[in-house]
Design an enzyme around this catalytic site. Structure first.
Site, PDB file in Angstrom:
ATOM      1  N   ASP A 195     -41.788 -44.667 -46.826  1.00  0.00           N
ATOM      2  CA  ASP A 195     -40.235 -44.942 -47.438  1.00  0.00           C
ATOM      3  C   ASP A 195     -40.076 -45.532 -48.909  1.00  0.00           C
ATOM      4  OD1 ASP A 195     -37.761 -44.204 -47.400  1.00  0.00           O
ATOM      5  OD2 ASP A 195     -37.127 -45.367 -45.865  1.00  0.00           O
ATOM      6  N   GLU A 197     -35.257 -33.107 -42.224  1.00  0.00           N
ATOM      7  CA  GLU A 197     -33.724 -33.573 -42.975  1.00  0.00           C
ATOM      8  C   GLU A 197     -33.774 -33.611 -44.458  1.00  0.00           C
ATOM      9  OE1 GLU A 197     -35.098 -34.902 -40.273  1.00  0.00           O
ATOM     10  OE2 GLU A 197     -33.845 -34.424 -38.553  1.00  0.00           O
ATOM     11  N   ASN A 198     -34.984 -33.808 -44.721  1.00  0.00           N
ATOM     12  CA  ASN A 198     -35.272 -33.780 -46.464  1.00  0.00           C
ATOM     13  C   ASN A 198     -34.953 -32.403 -47.116  1.00  0.00           C
ATOM     14  OD1 ASN A 198     -38.165 -36.284 -45.928  1.00  0.00           O
ATOM     15  ND2 ASN A 198     -35.968 -36.865 -46.455  1.00  0.00           N
ATOM     16  N   GLU A 207     -46.731 -50.384 -31.474  1.00  0.00           N
ATOM     17  CA  GLU A 207     -46.170 -51.515 -32.143  1.00  0.00           C
ATOM     18  C   GLU A 207     -45.508 -51.189 -33.492  1.00  0.00           C
ATOM     19  OE1 GLU A 207     -46.073 -54.564 -30.870  1.00  0.00           O
ATOM     20  OE2 GLU A 207     -47.123 -53.993 -29.003  1.00  0.00           O
TER      21      GLU A 207
HETATM   22  C1  IPE Z   1     -38.162 -40.619 -43.618  1.00  0.00           C
HETATM   23  O1  IPE Z   1     -37.599 -41.148 -44.911  1.00  0.00           O
HETATM   24  C2  IPE Z   1     -38.876 -39.604 -43.900  1.00  0.00           C
HETATM   25  C3  IPE Z   1     -39.829 -39.518 -44.594  1.00  0.00           C
HETATM   26  C4  IPE Z   1     -40.561 -40.804 -44.807  1.00  0.00           C
HETATM   27  C5  IPE Z   1     -40.749 -38.528 -45.069  1.00  0.00           C
HETATM   28  P1  IPE Z   1     -36.149 -40.814 -45.262  1.00  0.00           P
HETATM   29  O2  IPE Z   1     -35.952 -41.617 -46.474  1.00  0.00           O
HETATM   30  O3  IPE Z   1     -35.904 -39.587 -45.268  1.00  0.00           O
HETATM   31  O4  IPE Z   1     -35.280 -41.496 -43.896  1.00  0.00           O
HETATM   32  P2  IPE Z   1     -33.553 -41.904 -44.000  1.00  0.00           P
HETATM   33  O5  IPE Z   1     -32.901 -40.967 -44.425  1.00  0.00           O
HETATM   34  O6  IPE Z   1     -33.649 -43.176 -44.747  1.00  0.00           O
HETATM   35  O7  IPE Z   1     -33.522 -42.210 -42.397  1.00  0.00           O
HETATM   36  C1  IPE Z   2     -39.852 -41.498 -49.277  1.00  0.00           C
HETATM   37  O1  IPE Z   2     -39.125 -42.258 -50.244  1.00  0.00           O
HETATM   38  C2  IPE Z   2     -40.376 -40.214 -49.701  1.00  0.00           C
HETATM   39  C3  IPE Z   2     -39.588 -39.028 -49.003  1.00  0.00           C
HETATM   40  C4  IPE Z   2     -38.923 -39.350 -47.792  1.00  0.00           C
HETATM   41  C5  IPE Z   2     -40.181 -37.679 -49.346  1.00  0.00           C
HETATM   42  P1  IPE Z   2     -37.648 -41.809 -50.348  1.00  0.00           P
HETATM   43  O2  IPE Z   2     -37.578 -40.643 -51.331  1.00  0.00           O
HETATM   44  O3  IPE Z   2     -37.007 -41.777 -49.152  1.00  0.00           O
HETATM   45  O4  IPE Z   2     -37.092 -43.001 -51.188  1.00  0.00           O
HETATM   46  P2  IPE Z   2     -35.776 -43.916 -50.794  1.00  0.00           P
HETATM   47  O5  IPE Z   2     -35.729 -44.359 -49.384  1.00  0.00           O
HETATM   48  O6  IPE Z   2     -34.628 -43.210 -51.438  1.00  0.00           O
HETATM   49  O7  IPE Z   2     -35.835 -45.290 -51.708  1.00  0.00           O
HETATM   50 MG    MG Z   3     -36.133 -42.987 -47.989  1.00  0.00          MG
END
Ligand code: IPE
Ligand code: IPE
Ligand code: MG
Length: 250
Positions: A22, A69-70, A209
Site C-alpha cells: 500500500d 474494491e479497487n 503477527e
Molecule cells: C488494499 O489497499 C488493496 C491492495 C493493496 C491491493 P487499498 O489502498 O485499496 O486499501 P484501502 O482502500 O486503503 O483500505
Molecule cells: C497500493 O497503493 C496499490 C493498489 C491498491 C493497487 P495505493 O494505490 O492504494 O496507494 P495509496 O494508498 O492511495 O497511497
Molecule cells: Mg491504498
C-alpha cells in the site's frame, strides 16, 4: 544490511508471509507525479521482496496486488494497473524461472481483462514446476468473496449429499478456499502506515503477527523484509496460552 540478515534465525522463518502493498499513490504524490508512477515504481519493491524472501528460504509469499474494491478507482488507473500487470508478468517470468519461483494467483481471476488473465495463466503455467518459493498474487481478491464462495460450495455439496453438515471442519473449510494447500501466513506486512486489513485473507490470518510499516510500498527494500522478520521472531506467539506455558515448551 548483511548485519540485519545475520540476525534472522533461519530455523524460525515464517513459512508464509503475506503483504498488503500500500501507498503507491501517496508516494507518487510526494514526488509530484501521477499515481501510476507509484504503481510502476512498486514493481522494483515486488522484485526485492520476492528475491529476499526466496533467498532466506520463505516458502510462500502472497502479495495483495488488486482488491475487488479497487475496481471502484478511476478507469484510467484501473487500466494502467492491469496493463502493468501484463507487462510485469511477461517481463519477470524468465527471472522467476531462473530463481526457481512458482507463480500462483488467488481471486476472481476470470473477471480480469482477457489480456491480463491470459498473461497470468501463461506465467502460472510456465513456472508451475519451480520449487524454491511460491509467489501468490492476490488479484481481484476479496476475503469475503472467497469465504462466501467456499460456503456456497460446501452448502451445495451438502445438498447433493456429498458431505454432511457435521463433516464441515476447519480443515474442510480450509480446503474450500482458494488458498487450499497453502499454510496460513504467520506474518502479515502492510506498508503505508494504514492499520487495517482491507478484506485480505480474513480466515487465514486468524493468528498472524501483524507488521504495519511507516513507509510507502515503492520504498520497500530487502532490509524492510529482514527487519519485519526479526521483529516477528522477537514476538512471543502464545495462541491463547500463557507466557509461562510457551517458555516451558522449548
Ligand atoms: C488494499 O489497499 C488493496 C491492495 C493493496 C491491493 P487499498 O489502498 O485499496 O486499501 P484501502 O482502500 O486503503 O483500505
Ligand atoms: C497500493 O497503493 C496499490 C493498489 C491498491 C493497487 P495505493 O494505490 O492504494 O496507494 P495509496 O494508498 O492511495 O497511497
Ligand atoms: Mg491504498
Amino acid at each position: 544490511m548483511e548485519d540485519l540478515k545475520a540476525q534472522i534465525d533461519l530455523q524460525k522463518l515464517p513459512k508464509h508471509i503475506a503483504v498488503i502493498m500500500d501507498g503507491n499513490g501517496r508516494w507518487a504524490k510526494k514526488h509530484g507525479q501521477p499515481r501510476v508512477f507509484g504503481h510502476r515504481n512498486g514493481v522494483q519493491s515486488v522484485r526485492e521482496a520476492t528475491e529476499a524472501a526466496a533467498e532466506l528460504g520463505v516458502e510462500y509469499m502472497t502479495l495483495y496486488a488488486f482488491s475487488t474494491e479497487n475496481w471502484g478507482r478511476p478507469a484510467a488507473e484501473v487500466n494502467a494497473l492491469m496493463t502493468l500487470l501484463v507487462q510485469t508478468i511477461r517481463k519477470e517470468i524468465a527471472t522467476m524461472n531462473k530463481n526457481n519461483i512458482r507463480l500462483m494467483a488467488i481471486g476472481d481471476l476470470e473477471k480480469l481483462p482477457a489480456k491480463s488473465h491470459k498473461a497470468l495463466l501463461e506465467g502460472i503455467e510456465s513456472t508451475k514446476n519451480n520449487t524454491r518459493m511460491t509467489l501468490v498474487l492476490a488479484l481481484n481478491y476479496s476475503a469475503k468473496w472467497e469465504i462466501m464462495k467456499a460456503v456456497r460450495n460446501l452448502a451445495q455439496d451438502a445438498v447433493e449429499g456429498k458431505i454432511k453438515p457435521e463433516d464441515i471442519s476447519e480443515a474442510t473449510f480450509d480446503a474450500a478456499l482458494s488458498t487450499k494447500g497453502i499454510p496460513h501466513p504467520e506474518l502479515l506486512i502492510r506498508t503505508s502506515g494504514e492499520q487495517r486489513i482491507s478484506n485480505f485473507l480474513l480466515w487465514q490470518i486468524a493468528y498472524a503477527e501483524l507488521a504495519f510499516l511507516p513507509i510507502f510500498w515503492p520504498e520497500f527494500r530487502r532490509q524492510h523484509l529482514y527487519q519485519a522478520i526479526i521483529d516477528y521472531q522477537n514476538r512471543e506467539r502464545r495462541f491463547g496460552k500463557t507466557s509461562d506455558q510457551i517458555m516451558n515448551t522449548d
